[in-house]
Scaffold this motif. Structure first.
Motif, mmCIF file in Angstrom:
data_model
loop_
_atom_site.group_PDB
_atom_site.id
_atom_site.type_symbol
_atom_site.label_atom_id
_atom_site.label_comp_id
_atom_site.label_asym_id
_atom_site.label_seq_id
_atom_site.Cartn_x
_atom_site.Cartn_y
_atom_site.Cartn_z
ATOM 1 N N LEU A 40 0.832 -1.205 0.000
ATOM 2 C CA LEU A 40 0.000 0.000 0.000
ATOM 3 C C LEU A 40 0.871 1.262 0.000
ATOM 4 C CD1 LEU A 40 -2.917 1.027 0.110
ATOM 5 C CD2 LEU A 40 -2.793 0.899 2.598
ATOM 6 N N THR A 41 1.935 1.228 0.792
ATOM 7 C CA THR A 41 2.869 2.359 0.835
ATOM 8 C C THR A 41 3.545 2.555 -0.517
ATOM 9 O OG1 THR A 41 3.291 1.996 3.194
ATOM 10 C CG2 THR A 41 4.919 3.289 1.986
ATOM 11 N N LYS A 42 4.005 1.445 -1.105
ATOM 12 C CA LYS A 42 4.646 1.513 -2.427
ATOM 13 C C LYS A 42 3.679 2.057 -3.466
ATOM 14 C CE LYS A 42 8.467 -0.539 -1.070
ATOM 15 N NZ LYS A 42 9.709 0.243 -0.918
ATOM 16 N N ARG A 43 2.433 1.612 -3.400
ATOM 17 C CA ARG A 43 1.406 2.067 -4.351
ATOM 18 C C ARG A 43 1.187 3.574 -4.262
ATOM 19 N NH1 ARG A 43 -1.827 3.119 -8.524
ATOM 20 N NH2 ARG A 43 -3.896 3.738 -7.889
ATOM 21 N N ASN A 44 1.089 4.091 -3.023
ATOM 22 C CA ASN A 44 0.874 5.527 -2.826
ATOM 23 C C ASN A 44 2.060 6.342 -3.331
ATOM 24 O OD1 ASN A 44 -1.609 5.005 -1.681
ATOM 25 N ND2 ASN A 44 -0.862 5.092 0.419
ATOM 26 N N GLU A 45 3.275 5.863 -3.049
ATOM 27 C CA GLU A 45 4.476 6.551 -3.517
ATOM 28 C C GLU A 45 4.551 6.542 -5.042
ATOM 29 O OE1 GLU A 45 7.654 4.476 -1.612
ATOM 30 O OE2 GLU A 45 7.296 5.384 0.345
ATOM 31 N N LEU A 46 4.224 5.391 -5.626
ATOM 32 C CA LEU A 46 4.276 5.251 -7.082
ATOM 33 C C LEU A 46 3.227 6.135 -7.747
ATOM 34 C CD1 LEU A 46 5.467 3.895 -9.564
ATOM 35 C CD2 LEU A 46 3.931 1.953 -9.186
ATOM 36 N N GLU A 47 2.045 6.199 -7.160
ATOM 37 C CA GLU A 47 0.975 7.015 -7.734
ATOM 38 C C GLU A 47 1.358 8.494 -7.735
ATOM 39 O OE1 GLU A 47 -3.772 6.691 -7.559
ATOM 40 O OE2 GLU A 47 -2.831 7.105 -5.638
ATOM 41 N N ALA A 48 1.965 8.953 -6.634
ATOM 42 C CA ALA A 48 2.386 10.351 -6.548
ATOM 43 C C ALA A 48 3.464 10.663 -7.590
ATOM 44 C CB ALA A 48 2.901 10.647 -5.141
ATOM 45 N N LEU A 49 4.424 9.735 -7.745
ATOM 46 C CA LEU A 49 5.507 9.929 -8.710
ATOM 47 C C LEU A 49 4.989 9.847 -10.143
ATOM 48 C CD1 LEU A 49 8.481 10.549 -8.791
ATOM 49 C CD2 LEU A 49 8.984 8.110 -8.607
ATOM 50 N N ASP A 50 4.034 8.961 -10.384
ATOM 51 C CA ASP A 50 3.398 8.867 -11.710
ATOM 52 C C ASP A 50 2.775 10.198 -12.111
ATOM 53 O OD1 ASP A 50 3.960 6.303 -12.579
ATOM 54 O OD2 ASP A 50 2.195 5.408 -11.651
ATOM 55 N N SER A 51 2.113 10.843 -11.179
ATOM 56 C CA SER A 51 1.459 12.125 -11.453
ATOM 57 C C SER A 51 2.481 13.197 -11.810
ATOM 58 C CB SER A 51 0.639 12.585 -10.248
ATOM 59 O OG SER A 51 -0.441 11.711 -10.027
ATOM 60 N N ILE A 52 3.613 13.186 -11.099
ATOM 61 C CA ILE A 52 4.676 14.157 -11.374
ATOM 62 C C ILE A 52 5.241 13.943 -12.778
ATOM 63 C CG2 ILE A 52 7.010 14.885 -10.716
ATOM 64 C CD1 ILE A 52 6.208 14.221 -7.793
ATOM 65 N N VAL A 53 5.532 12.677 -13.117
ATOM 66 C CA VAL A 53 6.092 12.357 -14.437
ATOM 67 C C VAL A 53 5.107 12.745 -15.536
ATOM 68 C CG1 VAL A 53 6.824 10.473 -15.966
ATOM 69 C CG2 VAL A 53 7.617 10.529 -13.601
#
Length: 199
Positions: free
Chosen positions: A48-61
């Motif tokens: 869940l933590t990895k998913r949240n971090e990945l989602e935030a980074l996806d939005s930035i990219v």
């Protein structure tokens, strides 16, 4: 800008690998016949933590890409993101069946309150069959589709038993891929405190 994009993509590549390892670990535990409950819950929290971090980074990219990228590149980006979302959602459903649904069923037997959680099918009466899973009406942000979407989603919105973080996940699933409505929802990190802002 190019160097920033390169840095963010490199960070995301590492995070995607980390997400995949966490997903694989959880899947092994969920598929095991006698898996350790504590280990499974820990593994879920890590994912869940990895998913949240990945989602935030996806939005930035995506935001860095959107100015100069072609439609084909943006579509490819969205498809890749959807792949990780699908993997996460699949594991979330498995996890919920083992832990969330079991807890809800136990508590509902000792209480007169009924749960409106959409993923739980109650085995009451003489029903011998399982009802099909309801599919969300996909919302694209148009005025025309609003009433049909909200009539369905407000059941989740008003359900006090569903965590705000989970409500955001349901909201993402209910948005049409590539629509402005989905882009708006995904522009916020998936944290419970952001749910009211998104709504």
């Amino acid at each position: 800008m190019a160097s920033e994009m390169e840095q963010k993509r490199k960070s995301r590549k590492m995070l995607r690998s980390s997400f995949t390892r966490a997903a694989n670990d959880l899947e092994v535990l969920l598929n095991g016949e006698s898996s350790d409950v504590d280990s499974t819950k820990v593994s879920w929290e890590i994912l869940l933590t990895k998913r949240n971090e990945l989602e935030a980074l996806d939005s930035i990219v995506y935001d860095l890409m959107v100015e100069n990228a072609t439609e084909v590149e943006l579509e490819s980006e969205i498809e890749a993101r959807d792949g990780y979302l699908k993997r996460f959602t699949t594991l979330k459903i498995k996890y919920d069946k083992l832990f969330v649904d079991a807890t809800s069923t136990t508590s509902s037997q000792s209480s007169t309150n009924t749960s409106h959680r959409p993923r739980i099918v109650k085995a009451t009466g003489k029903r011998k069959f399982k009802l099909p899973t309801l599919e969300f009406k996909r919302y694209d942000g148009s005025v025309k589709g609003w009433l049909a979407f909200w009539f369905q989603f407000k059941k989740i919105h008003e359900d006090k038993t569903i965590d705000d973080h989970d409500k955001i996940e349901y909201l993402i699933q209910a948005m049409s891929v590539g629509s402005r409505a989905r882009q708006l929802v995904e522009s916020y990190p998936t944290m419970g405190e952001n749910y009211q802002k998104i709504i």
